[in-house]
Design an enzyme around this catalytic site. Structure first.
Site, PDB file in Angstrom:
ATOM      1  N   VAL A  24       0.870  -1.184   0.000  1.00 57.48           N
ATOM      2  CA  VAL A  24       0.000   0.000   0.000  1.00 57.48           C
ATOM      3  C   VAL A  24       0.900   1.224   0.000  1.00 57.48           C
ATOM      4  O   VAL A  24       2.058   1.176   0.412  1.00 57.48           O
ATOM      5  CB  VAL A  24      -0.952   0.030   1.214  1.00 57.48           C
ATOM      6  CG1 VAL A  24      -1.982  -1.084   1.111  1.00 57.48           C
ATOM      7  CG2 VAL A  24      -0.176  -0.067   2.517  1.00 57.48           C
ATOM      8  N   SER A  25       0.344   2.344  -0.448  1.00 59.00           N
ATOM      9  CA  SER A  25       1.164   3.541  -0.655  1.00 59.00           C
ATOM     10  C   SER A  25       1.348   4.394   0.583  1.00 59.00           C
ATOM     11  O   SER A  25       2.343   5.092   0.712  1.00 59.00           O
ATOM     12  CB  SER A  25       0.549   4.392  -1.772  1.00 59.00           C
ATOM     13  OG  SER A  25       0.475   3.665  -2.973  1.00 59.00           O
ATOM     14  N   THR A  26       0.396   4.380   1.505  1.00 60.99           N
ATOM     15  CA  THR A  26       0.473   5.248   2.675  1.00 60.99           C
ATOM     16  C   THR A  26       0.122   4.480   3.937  1.00 60.99           C
ATOM     17  O   THR A  26      -0.488   3.405   3.893  1.00 60.99           O
ATOM     18  CB  THR A  26      -0.496   6.445   2.546  1.00 60.99           C
ATOM     19  OG1 THR A  26      -1.842   5.949   2.572  1.00 60.99           O
ATOM     20  CG2 THR A  26      -0.261   7.193   1.243  1.00 60.99           C
TER      21      THR A  26
END
Length: 204
Positions: A24-26
């Site tokens: 996931v990015s964040t």
């Protein structure tokens, strides 16, 4: 009983080790959904990380690729969880192939390199990516040649103008400032100031 250090689950039908990768990015996003999908697909060894896909340094992905063995299968929920771009995807797929392993995406079944059809699709993608790269190089070369024909000069622009170099010379010669002081005043490195002063002297 499975131990925490168990590398993964072996597909009893094929003898392949099923490995998952989730990203996931964040920090605000959760990995649970991807983990559940990968577990349902048979992966019990999952490499997961919270890091933006634009970053080159992805430690868990690097660990996964370093530990691949012939016959293993890397599984992702979607290809955009694995790669930043088409070129990046092809590079990763090539590393997986070099290890004798396979790649499959749950959301994109056409990207299953354990099948002849999936390997053919990625081969076509590689050809298209190379074709696009060639077009970009050709367009860039054509643009540069057209700009040169119009008198445009390429290369790094000087950090200091001729007037700034002349002002710097006065500060050093007439007012007694050091090169470091003048460089700090102009917001440049001393080596940049030296080059500007030398260039001014050779053009006088």
């Amino acid at each position: 009983m499975k131990t925490p250090n168990d590398p993964g689950t072996i597909d009893l039908m094929t003898g392949r080790l099923l490995l998952g990768y989730a990203r996931v990015s964040t920090d605000a996003q959760e990995l649970a959904g991807q983990r559940d999908e990968l577990h349902a697909a048979g992966c019990t060894r999952i490499y997961a990380e919270k890091i933006t896909g634009t970053q080159r340094n992805r430690p868990e992905l690097a660990r996964l690729l370093d530990h691949l063995r012939p016959g293993d299968v890397v599984t992702v929920t979607r290809l955009d969880r694995l790669a930043r771009s088409t070129r990046d995807l092809l590079d990763i797929a090539e590393r997986i192939q070099e290890a004798g392993a396979g790649l499959r995406s749950l959301a994109e079944p056409w990207a299953d390199t354990t099948t002849p059809a999936g390997r053919m699709v990625l081969t076509m993608f590689a050809g298209l990516a190379e074709f696009e790269r060639t077009l970009i190089i050709d367009r860039t070369r054509t643009g540069r040649e057209a700009a040169k024909a119009k008198g445009v000069k390429f290369g790094p622009r000087p950090t200091l103008s001729a007037d700034q170099a002349a002002h710097a010379r006065r500060l050093i010669d007439q007012e007694g400032h050091t090169v470091k002081e003048v460089a700090d005043l102009l917001g440049v490195h001393r080596s940049t100031l030296y080059r500007a002063l030398e260039k001014k002297e050779t053009t006088q």
